[in-house]
Design a protein around this motif. Structure first.
Motif, PDB file in Angstrom:
ATOM      1  N   ALA A 177       4.490  -4.169  -4.587  1.00 31.48           N
ATOM      2  CA  ALA A 177       3.422  -3.850  -5.542  1.00 31.48           C
ATOM      3  C   ALA A 177       2.268  -4.814  -5.312  1.00 31.48           C
ATOM      4  N   GLY A 178       1.071  -4.266  -5.244  1.00 28.93           N
ATOM      5  CA  GLY A 178      -0.099  -5.079  -4.957  1.00 28.93           C
ATOM      6  C   GLY A 178      -0.602  -4.876  -3.536  1.00 28.93           C
ATOM      7  N   SER A 179       0.214  -4.215  -2.677  1.00 24.33           N
ATOM      8  CA  SER A 179      -0.250  -3.939  -1.312  1.00 24.33           C
ATOM      9  C   SER A 179      -1.441  -2.980  -1.405  1.00 24.33           C
ATOM     10  N   PRO A 180      -2.555  -3.323  -0.751  1.00 23.44           N
ATOM     11  CA  PRO A 180      -3.771  -2.521  -0.917  1.00 23.44           C
ATOM     12  C   PRO A 180      -3.579  -1.062  -0.513  1.00 23.44           C
TER      13      PRO A 180
END
Ligand code: SF4
Lengths: 340, 654
Positions: B494-497
């Motif tokens: 989660a948070g990977s662009p």
């Protein structure tokens, strides 16, 4: 703020392509709209948001948003979200939960999340019923209610979400009705900006199993007199013509009518959401119909130490203090001995 | 992705792997000799021995665990092979002077034949009658018993359940009893420091340790260094311990009642840097190493529980190394926070013991369904329920393999020795990350608290762990797309662009990754999750057997009883018996050559500390073979002697 992006997205850009499957007329739709509006108002980056849920109607929420989402197990969303936040503190973390999920099976995680004050937001859809399992009493169901699991009426006392939150050390508590998308979105925006755990209780209507449970508060005719929408720094007045106010009489709150009995606007309490002491906040939370209006809006928004920040700070402090250059150093530290 | 040549803990074929130090070059040693007796100058006898077993026993407040570990450290530094067995009551201060309150620390050290902490002590330290009583049934003939005469008053021996003073009758006639007024002498030794009575009394263990050091001609420096370091803030206490240990040493030197001293030959270990390590510490360090190899932070969500807590406490010291230790509000929050951390891209683990494992069950199912990397460590103890918190057992095996709702496959591994917990923690992480699956790592109280010398490893010696590349952000990737060989889905934190996606505990469509209740899809997903775990075996090393030409009896073991089983079988092999051993660390899935090993033997005997859980699992997996059982469920490890008897009996019946 890393989670904020530059290219403006519209509220609907935050919705996923999944068909929303709540019952027609369910209050959850309004919360869905409010969240999208708040995210758009805040210009959040979709890939910097993680929405974590447990089990229940409201917990389907992550599937309907085009952000990171994790639909977990009953009651545990706050604990999962804690791991998400500690693993990646730059994420904006939102927990979507219900009264059964958060206060019954997940009660332990609920109170400890408040106590730790970790920087995330919880939206608790309080419909005072178990919807997904088809209508059993929850910890917030009104006493005496006849339901399938309480055919003679429940004999259980209820939890007040706000009191539980403040009692557990909660620093941010807001209460909003599902009928007011604008207020919901505004409160969510404040919750996002607040550093620490932000608790939003949504008075949500379950049209199928507990219809109109909040109707006295949200109903068109009654709401002017039954709602006190609090704003920080503003006097606590309500009524169709703002003719009513709340004052502190000794150690008790009291409803007054402005211009009657010598009472004027100067007698009315001014809301201080940021007060470190939660005594007055608790009294506001406890106001119940019919003697009092129900307090809405952000009731408490106080600063305190924030768990994830302190957690990181300890790591950083130790990094600059450690005698070890790396793990190989650690493994060779202390009492080692050479065999030739 | 790298494939290991050989399972990490197999000693004979894996020079670079986690060698169990005590087995190094085992084959080169002659069979254990009888004691070689040489008279020393004082008319005492000095016995040269290959290995010896010492046990420190006393009240749980007597400091026996400390005395034992200090003794271990000194002998390890000298280069001895070592196996230890701390054994203590679950109460922090159990009733004083009672048999139930006895705390023991047994050390087996020497040149060869050190496969286990030993069945019975050659030297017993008994700080009171209860400690003597607790060990009376298991003493070797001619055992030396050091005891504190001052604590053998009538009241004391009555409390321990003796009818008369055991030091006076002929109850101990077969042993070398050394009754020393330890309490009095200790107080005398530290008298000049002006400590109060209680503080002076606390130095008894140091005095006794001094006596034992003299008995084995071992130096005091290591322990003296320890006391000065430990009591840096209260130097008078440190000094008191130093005085006491020296006084004990000198007292033994001049005391004629000690008839024999020992010289223990050092082991011929592989050259290198060593340190003593317990299983829990090795487990913690193995995870640190693995996370460093993955290149991500390590997240531990855990809740205190005996005997697993030490792993959390060890990792909590190493925030500098990126270890994020979260002491959760309960066992469930321990694992669910770890699952959240895995979702957000940390190497996530949770540590517990049996009862905690039961509480984590539902969440493990979520990790199976969400297909996230997660390691769950169960340091097994006696069960069911609260059971025997401080005692060892292997009775959580079937819980690990099958104990969840639904078709819920995962990988199960077990560690064999204190030091190889390092490698199995590492291997568990490798499998979890490369195969996107939860992995249960089973250790047990016996190896978690036990210590042995570990040939220190460096990160460079450890294999790489491949976390995989992020998928393209053009919208083509779906969360449940899989590697066509391993069937692992991609780990997209989660948070990977540009890769936002949703996962969860509901069944997902195998192609789109959206929620699906389609009957055929569910069946297909159940099969995929099963095959994904089964395919872990494609890249596992072959299961090994010790006893290449044997065909009569195959001993089968798993987990932390390795050293004892291996020792018993080795001794019988040297005595010429037709016997072999295979020991499982990869339990689910099993190595692919497992059936071909079983097929070679007339008889298979599965030995475990439970009522036959591995045996049941093997029967279900290989119905074509006949598995006999040897079981023990006493909260105690196996003894070499009982195993040898059982094996010989099996061979005779064959
Ligand atoms: S059951 Fe009630 S809460 Fe659930 S979706 Fe339907 S209306 Fe909404």
């Amino acid at each position: 703020m890393e989670a904020i992006q530059t290219a403006a997205l519209k509220p609907r850009d935050y919705a996923s392509d999944q068909e929303v499957k709540w019952c027609p007329g369910c209050g959850d739709y309004a919360v869905h709209s409010a969240v999208q509006k708040a995210f758009a108002d805040l210009a959040l980056k979709k890939d910097q948001v993680a929405i974590i849920s447990g089990i229940g109607c409201s917990s389907r929420f992550p599937y309907y948003m085009d952000t990171y989402g994790f639909h977990t197990i009953h009651g545990r969303a706050a604990a999962v979200a804690t791991g998400v936040k500690l693993a990646n503190p730059s994420l904006s973390v939102w927990v979507m939960t219900g009264d059964g999920d958060a206060l019954a099976i997940g009660g332990n995680h609920f109170i400890h999340a408040q106590r730790r004050n970790i920087d995330m937001n919880m939206v608790l859809f309080n419909n005072e019923i178990y919807g997904l399992t088809k209508g059993q009493h929850s910890p917030t169901t009104a006493k005496g209610k006849v339901l399938k699991s309480s055919p003679l009426g429940t004999i259980e006392n209820t939890f007040s979400v706000g009191e539980l939150c403040l009692g557990a050390g909660g620093q941010f508590y807001a209460r909003v009705p599902d009928t007011d998308v604008k207020l919901m979105a505004q409160v969510m925006t404040e919750a996002y900006r607040h550093k620490g755990f932000a608790m939003i209780e949504v008075l949500q209507n379950c049209v199928i199993f507990n219809d109109k449970t909040h109707a006295q508060i949200t109903g068109k005719e009654s709401r002017a007199l039954n709602q006190l929408v609090l704003e920080h720094g503003k006097p606590m007045i309500f009524g169709a013509n703002s003719e009513k106010g709340i004052r502190l009489n000794g150690l008790e709150l009291e409803v007054i009518t402005l211009g009657q009995g010598g009472m004027g606007i100067n007698d009315v309490l001014v809301h201080d959401a940021t007060n470190k002491s939660n005594i007055l906040h608790t009294m506001l939370v406890q106001m119940r119909l019919p003697e009092f209006p129900v307090a809405l809006g952000v009731i408490r928004r106080a600063q305190s130490s924030v768990f994830d920040q302190d957690f990181l700070a300890q790591s950083e402090a130790q990094k600059s203090n450690t005698p070890f250059k790396g793990l190989n150093d650690l493994f060779h530290s202390g009492n080692t001995f050479q065999i030739n | 992705m790298p494939t290991r040549e050989s399972p990490p803990s197999w000693p004979s074929d894996n020079p670079n792997g986690p060698i169990v130090n005590s087995f190094t070059k085992l084959e080169n040693h002659p069979p254990e000799q009888d004691l070689a007796l040489t008279a020393n100058v004082k008319g005492r006898v000095n016995k040269q021995v290959n290995s010896v077993v010492v046990k420190f026993a006393g009240d749980s407040g007597d400091g026996m665990q400390l005395a034992g570990s200090l003794f271990t450290e000194t002998t390890a530094i000298k280069g001895n092979a070592i196996a230890t067995f701390p054994d203590f009551p679950s109460e922090i201060r159990a009733p004083q002077g009672t048999v139930a309150g006895v705390s023991g620390y047994q050390i087996h050290f020497g040149a060869s034949g050190v496969h286990s902490p030993g069945d019975a002590p050659d030297v017993l330290v008994a700080m009171n009658p209860a400690a003597l009583k607790a060990n009376l049934q298991q003493l070797k003939p001619a055992c030396t018993i050091l005891c504190d005469k001052d604590s053998f008053a009538k009241r004391d021996w009555e409390k321990a359940g003796f009818d008369s003073n055991p030091l006076e009758g002929d109850l101990l006639a077969d042993y070398q009893v050394v009754p020393a007024p330890i309490t009095t002498l200790t107080k005398g030794a530290v008298a000049g420091l002006g400590l109060d009575n209680k503080a002076a009394d606390r130095c008894k263990n140091a005095f006794t340790l001094g006596m034992v050091f003299w008995l084995f001609s071992e130096p005091l420096d290591q322990s003296i260094k320890f006391f000065r370091q430990k009591f840096k803030k209260t130097p008078e206490i440190g000094e008191a311990n130093v005085l006491a240990i020296k006084a004990g040493y000198n007292y033994a030197l001049t005391m004629e009642v000690i008839k024999a001293t020992y010289t223990v030959l050092p082991a011929s270990k592989a050259p290198g840097v060593y340190r003593n390590i317990t299983g829990n510490q090795a487990t913690a360090w193995g995870f640190l190493a693995a996370a460093a190899k993955v290149g991500k932070d390590l997240f531990l969500g855990s809740y205190p529980i005996t005997p697993a807590t030490d792993i959390m406490q060890e990792l909590a010291k190493h925030k500098w190394a990126g270890a994020k230790v979260f002491q959760a509000e309960d066992e469930i929050a321990g694992i669910t926070s770890a699952i959240g951390a895995a979702f957000a891209g940390n190497v996530a683990i949770t540590t517990t013991s049996g009862p905690g494992m039961a509480l984590k069950t539902e969440a493990i199912g979520l990790a199976v369904m969400a297909e996230l990397p997660l390691v769950i460590v169960n340091v097994q103890r006696g069960g069911p329920s609260t059971g025997l918190p401080t005692k060892t057992e292997q009775s959580d095996l079937l819980q690990a393999i099958w104990g969840r709702n639904g078709e819920s496959p995962l990988v199960v591994l077990s560690a064999s020795t204190p030091s190889d917990c390092f490698d199995w923690a590492f291997e568990a992480t490798r499998i979890a990350v490369e195969h996107m699956t939860p992995v249960v790592l089973l250790t047990e109280s016996y190896i978690a608290n036990g210590a042995e010398p570990w040939k220190v490893k460096t990160l460079e010696q450890m294999p790489e762990i491949q976390a995989g590349q992020l998928p393209p952000t053009d919208g083509s990737w779906k969360p449940y797309d899989r590697d066509c060989h391993s069937l692992a889905r991609k780990w997209v934190p989660a948070g990977s662009p540009g890769l936002q996606h949703r996962i969860g505990g509901l069944e997902k469509d195998q192609f789109s990754g959206c929620v699906s209740h389609n009957p055929n899809n569910h069946e297909a997903m159940v099969a995929i999750r099963r095959d994904k775990v089964d395919r872990v075996a494609d890249r596992l090393p072959d299961q090994k057997v010790k006893g290449k030409n044997a065909s009569k009896l195959l001993v089968v073991g798993w987990g932390g009883q390795f050293g004892i089983l291996f020792g018993a079988v080795s001794e019988l092999q040297q005595e010429g018996y037709d016997i072999a051993i295979t020991h499982f660390n990869y339990i689910h899935p099993l190595p692919k050559n497992t059936a071909s090993i079983f097929a070679r033997f007339q008889k298979i005997l599965v030995c475990e500390l439970n009522n036959g859980q591995l045996a049941k699992y093997l029967r279900a997996t290989f119905p074509q073979f006949n598995f006999q059982q040897y079981n023990k469920v006493q909260g105690q490890p196996f003894k070499v002697s009982e195993l040898k008897n059982a094996f010989v009996q099996q061979l005779q019946e064959a």
